[in-house]
Design an enzyme around this catalytic site. Structure first.
Site, PDB file in Angstrom:
ATOM      1  N   GLN A  36      10.183 168.432  51.673  1.00 48.53           N
ATOM      2  CA  GLN A  36       9.747 167.024  51.658  1.00 48.53           C
ATOM      3  C   GLN A  36      10.846 166.130  52.238  1.00 48.53           C
ATOM      4  OE1 GLN A  36       6.686 166.412  50.644  1.00 48.53           O
ATOM      5  NE2 GLN A  36       6.495 164.255  50.108  1.00 48.53           N
TER       6      GLN A  36
ATOM      7  N   GLU B 172      -0.303 147.038  76.252  1.00 45.26           N
ATOM      8  CA  GLU B 172       0.943 146.535  76.842  1.00 45.26           C
ATOM      9  C   GLU B 172       1.737 147.651  77.519  1.00 45.26           C
ATOM     10  OE1 GLU B 172       2.121 143.442  77.312  1.00 45.26           O
ATOM     11  OE2 GLU B 172       0.094 142.928  76.659  1.00 45.26           O
TER      12      GLU B 172
ATOM     13  N   ARG C 150       5.099 161.641  42.111  1.00 45.17           N
ATOM     14  CA  ARG C 150       4.278 162.852  42.140  1.00 45.17           C
ATOM     15  C   ARG C 150       5.118 164.066  41.772  1.00 45.17           C
ATOM     16  NH1 ARG C 150       2.322 165.282  47.778  1.00 45.17           N
ATOM     17  NH2 ARG C 150       0.931 166.957  47.077  1.00 45.17           N
TER      18      ARG C 150
ATOM     19  N   ARG D 115      11.270 166.226  56.007  1.00 43.76           N
ATOM     20  CA  ARG D 115      10.236 165.543  56.787  1.00 43.76           C
ATOM     21  C   ARG D 115      10.313 164.032  56.587  1.00 43.76           C
ATOM     22  NH1 ARG D 115       5.007 168.295  54.539  1.00 43.76           N
ATOM     23  NH2 ARG D 115       3.879 167.254  56.226  1.00 43.76           N
TER      24      ARG D 115
ATOM     25  N   GLN E  90      -7.589 140.467  80.927  1.00 47.73           N
ATOM     26  CA  GLN E  90      -7.042 141.224  82.063  1.00 47.73           C
ATOM     27  C   GLN E  90      -7.768 142.554  82.236  1.00 47.73           C
ATOM     28  OE1 GLN E  90      -2.666 141.416  82.751  1.00 47.73           O
ATOM     29  NE2 GLN E  90      -2.939 143.629  82.696  1.00 47.73           N
ATOM     30  N   THR E  91      -7.649 143.434  81.212  1.00 47.57           N
ATOM     31  CA  THR E  91      -8.203 144.787  81.293  1.00 47.57           C
ATOM     32  C   THR E  91      -9.711 144.789  81.588  1.00 47.57           C
ATOM     33  OG1 THR E  91      -6.517 145.517  79.753  1.00 47.57           O
ATOM     34  CG2 THR E  91      -8.421 146.953  80.006  1.00 47.57           C
TER      35      THR E  91
ATOM     36  N   ASP F  82       0.671 151.771  78.776  1.00 51.01           N
ATOM     37  CA  ASP F  82       0.489 153.099  78.192  1.00 51.01           C
ATOM     38  C   ASP F  82       1.842 153.804  78.161  1.00 51.01           C
ATOM     39  OD1 ASP F  82      -1.436 155.557  77.627  1.00 51.01           O
ATOM     40  OD2 ASP F  82       0.094 156.206  79.053  1.00 51.01           O
TER      41      ASP F  82
END
Lengths: 638, 638
Positions: free
Chosen positions: A335, A429, A315, A338, A142-143, A431
């Protein structure tokens, strides 16, 4: 150099022992059913134990070797599927765990559905058996180089020639070159090609045509067909296993019956006629593709979160006092603040995926009964959820990589490849920004109809209760495109509300199905994550809530405080919550995300596999380093 | 296949003609002086015209070939520097435009400065001439497999042996392996190694030692030294040209005088003694390194913005009506609202970089006069600006990539490599979150001292005027680490205020120096960008402004409206504003960012360079595709 100990010490055993819920039951909640856990487990192990499916050196392969490796894996997977007589469900899972993009994804995911959705009964009977047995390999062209989102702007032409009863497929400009289709560059023998249908001197717009591209005897491109790969893409390994292709036609002729004719036809005489099949049926395919993209978002996000949570528990960094024992990074509030919202998002997207699957089934049934009433709302849901979940997931994978510190930058962490293979989901599919503008348009339309007595339906029903929303009309009047940055933000807000509802709904959904969510503590954990997700969104978009007066500054501060308390409740369960995803070490492909937490020996061992380590003294020493060190550069030719 | 036309049509000519300011004068404002424009221009052309410095196939090279290519470029660059007798300034620019990370960056940027900063006069006289002539190649071996940010936790030991007057350098554990140092894996002959100094049975903490790693005769590792590369990293090309290395010591002996002894010494008898040089002098190096990181941020960001702006002016999508002419993507408000703040940020970071350079000079002079009064504030500035600009820049490069649609995902767009080579700046030389916590600590300390009559200095002076800030003390009392996510946000806010001030300051700065900013319209454009940057930050952090009552919701809405008006003013000048960066097509390395805007033929041409296109029928066809298509998989061994 084999430093990974064979004694199988579980470095995360203490974390697992601290969990306050039944992990096996959480696996069931995550997978959807006991059957789903069993089958996924079996397929994952089948792939992990097969040496052909190894991927630990994938990022080190040259493009050619990587592509060859993909062809090999695809053929081997197909061989196993046939030999073991796997069901479609099993085969899909096997391909998922092989975890390497390739032409088969487009063959099964786009080529076959296009023929099913747009081909007549006759066409389906001719082409589908060939595709099902891999006698032909198909892709979806297609694109074009100059046209992506604006499908109506495609330039490739399909001119009907009544003299020979053929279409002439042609690429009139450079920008009309097909560009991006996966599987096109090297593997496909056929394609569904989208082109402007021209007959009797009139342009009828974009239609699909089945076009053979390569000889079935020797795989060489047919006359008039120029084919190639469009070149390397973001990352090592990642999507470079796919032969995204370029395709140009120089007046290539195909029989008239290779136009996909379910919705409209060209007669022997060249007349363009519509069939009695409603156009809206095509939306079903789009909803299907987008709901599977949302499901993939939760898979990609949960993999990244699994790696980051496990490594953060291993860690250690800094401590209460210099020289004393160091603290697990997972104990730091920065930590947690987030990482835990991303963990919650993975669960939220998982349940929204289930709901979208239900929505797809529902809309398919309605479309078949020619009930198009929910179509617009379903479109807004799937387009919006596709945009919001894929953007959030790519950002989250990269955030997880950063949360792993410097080592996240190594390919052996698995995170660079996970990010680069995932991030095109924001563009393909639909943007994401274009999709959000479409959602915003539907939102504005819905709001503007509130006064006309037309009540909003489904997920937009809440707007009916919000009388003050009608004030929005004045804003709308200044011109939709002038305000587009603002309305995109509105669309994101609407979709996030939807996500929140569905997240809560997801928990309720399981509960409803099974009377109560079974397993010690499972329901409590899901409820916790749901709350984390809600408050995290509130915190992130605080400005919008405050500016509209929905909440007071004091309430905002309270929410942040509550979030901190919730993180403390998630902390002891974090490792077990990612264990519940039930991913094998093979699928994760990460030295940092290993189930046993034996991270450092694994990192060390992976390093030596790099081709640069084949020799201690590097190639190029004699030409470029020794002359430099010996002050003899002037004599050497570089 | 050569489809790039040689007629040199400027597809962006109309854009350039529409600009409302003098581009040549803006180049001067951007570069800092006419001299700076001239020298940068000369060096950029020198590199661009030399075939050895080609980089158009860099992302396609195998790791080994890429590394060899880097050795070649480094040697050739050095040869040219010597032949042309380039000044240090010219040599630095030449290396910048070669644009490929390599061992020389660490040799000049870390090894030499470490010896200069921490070595005695005698040590400098011995080692620096060797380094200056490349008779030795050095790197900086600090980070270990198990320890990054927490330098005090490093495990490598340097035990003094009074019997032989030597230090014994040793890696006692796997996690003590040196891990990450650039140039260490394959190129360096020497390293400054950081290790725990132990003498007379006492651990004196981390000190630097010059250690020879490889034979100067045949480059083989010396006895007891294990060396290797740590493996592939994020992206193709990108930082993979660097041999980030792993290094283990098995009781390696070095003479006592190879401890860097400017600040402290170990005597012949093994006594540990401090010199009279104040420890604070070392901060100068850190400030220097971080100010150059901020300068690099504006370079990386401006490259990405240059590519995205030019391509957005070429790319067209949708239009007022279906089938009609399409609109330049740069005209869409959604595109402007994402892209123009990044353009403004590039300019803002550029001027802040200048100011930080001044700050470095200032603090160096003060340190030499033993005036340490501004040290803490300078530390907060540089640490904070490093964190905020590097995070913003990596996010912005990725945003620019997305703003280029699907084609941004191709390596030929230049953006994937730009992102992956840049993003480690968020982690190295101080992880951004760790740095922001340090800034937050200094902020809290400053606030808590407000009542004690100790007025804040320099960039923190504004706090002295804000009496209500003293209320913050109650928040602080709940424990710093408990509130760390909030205080990190506070630190970001403080640094962004600083950026804003400096952005305005930057404009004023030029004005002050030159009476008036010369050149038609230059000052107006800079003022516009400054306003965009300020309002963009306000819009982005609206919640914080509202929750603290700094602005009202109505003012917030007004700011958004004003922002839209500013974008309209930037629009006609956008292409010229990125032209002012004066980047060659070689340096940009992007088919999308070409100066002449001839994008599509360039993309098409780049594609054919991929090794996968060497043959039309791919390798692996006979083994893996033909058996599949011919239903003969069962017979074949995969």
């Amino acid at each position: 150099m084999a430093m990974v100990d064979a004694t199988e010490v579980d470095h995360l055993a203490a974390e697992r022992a601290a969990a306050q819920f039944d992990v096996e039951e959480m696996k069931v909640a995550w997978a959807g059913s006991r059957h789903a856990v069993e089958i996924a487990d079996r397929m994952a192990r089948l792939v992990a134990s097969d040496p052909v499916f190894r991927k630990d050196t994938r990022t080190m392969l040259s493009r050619k070797d990587l592509f060859k490796d993909t062809l090999r894996k695809a053929a081997h997977a197909w061989k196993r599927i046939v030999e073991l007589r796997l069901t479609e469900e099993e085969a899909n899972l096997l391909r998922l765990y092989v975890d390497q993009p390739g032409y088969v994804d487009l063959h099964w995911g786009m080529f076959v559905p296009a023929i099913k959705g747009q081909g007549t009964e006759e066409q389906q009977q001719k082409w589908l058996p060939l595709a099902y047995k891999f006698q032909i390999i198909g892709c979806y062209a297609q694109t074009e180089l100059g046209h992506g989102s604006n499908v109506q702007g495609l330039e490739t032409t399909a001119m009907f020639d009544p003299k020979t009863d053929e279409f002439v497929i042609h690429s009139p400009t450079l920008t009309s070159s097909k560009w991006w289709p996966g599987g096109l560059g090297k593997a496909s023998t056929h394609a569904v090609v989208y082109a402007r249908l021209i007959t009797e001197g009139k342009d009828y717009g974009i239609h699909g045509f089945i076009v053979q591209l390569r000889s079935l005897e020797d795989h060489s491109p047919l006359p008039g067909v120029t084919l190639g790969d469009i070149g390397g893409k973001f990352g090592s390994g990642a999507y470079n296993s796919m032969d995204n292709g370029v395709l140009r036609f120089d007046h290539v002729r195909i029989p008239r019956d290779q136009m996909l004719m379910r919705l409209s036809q060209v007669t022997r005489e060249g007349k363009y006629v519509h069939s009695n099949v409603p156009k809206q049926l095509l939306y079903g395919t789009m909803v299907f593709v987008r709901q599977s993209i949302v499901a993939d978002a939760s898979k990609a996000l949960s993999r990244a979160v699994c790696i980051a949570v496990r490594y953060s528990a291993i860690r250690k960094q800094f401590g209460a006092q210099v020289g004393g024992p160091e603290t697990q990074v997972l104990n730091y509030k920065t930590q947690q603040s987030r990482l835990f919202p991303l963990l919650a998002s993975a669960y939220a997207f998982r349940f929204v995926g289930d709901w979208l699957k239900w929505l797809y089934t529902d809309v398919t049934q309605k479309l078949e009964a020619k009930d198009f009433s929910t179509l617009q709302e379903v479109h807004a849901c799937t387009a919006g959820l596709k945009a919001v979940t894929t953007s959030a997931t790519s950002d989250a994978i990269e955030e997880c990589r950063k949360l792993c510190g410097g080592h996240g930058y190594l390919n052996s962490s698995g995170l660079p490849e996970l990010f680069t293979v995932y991030v095109p989901a924001c563009t393909y599919e639909g943007d994401n920004v274009v999709l959000l503008l479409q959602v915003a348009k539907i939102l504005m339309k819905t709001v503007s109809q509130l006064t006309s007595g037309k009540p909003p339906v489904g997920t937009m029903a809440y707007m009916g209760n919000a009388q003050h929303l009608m004030q929005c009309r004045c804003a709308v009047s200044t011109g939709f495109f002038e305000r587009s940055p603002d309305v995109v933000e509105a669309a994101v807000a609407h979709i996030q509300l939807l996500l929140l509802l569905m997240c809560t709904y997801g928990v309720r959904f399981i509960e409803k199905l099974q009377q109560d969510i079974p397993g010690h503590g499972v329901k409590e954990q899901l409820q916790n994550l749901c709350n984390v997700y809600a408050l995290y969104l509130l915190h992130k978009h605080l400005g919008d809530f405050l500016v509209t007066g929905c909440i007071t500054p004091k309430q905002g501060a309270l929410a942040s405080e509550q979030l901190g308390k919730l993180y403390a409740q998630v902390r002891p369960n974090a490792v077990a919550l990612v264990d519940a995803f039930n991913y094998t070490d093979h699928y994760l492909g990460s030295a940092l995300g290993r189930y046993d937490g034996n991270v450092y020996p694994a990192l060390y061992e992976e390093a030596w596999k790099d081709p640069l380590n084949e020799t201690v003294v590097p190639e190029g020493y004699h030409e470029y380093l020794r002359p430099l060190l010996k002050q003899q550069l002037k004599l050497s030719r570089l």
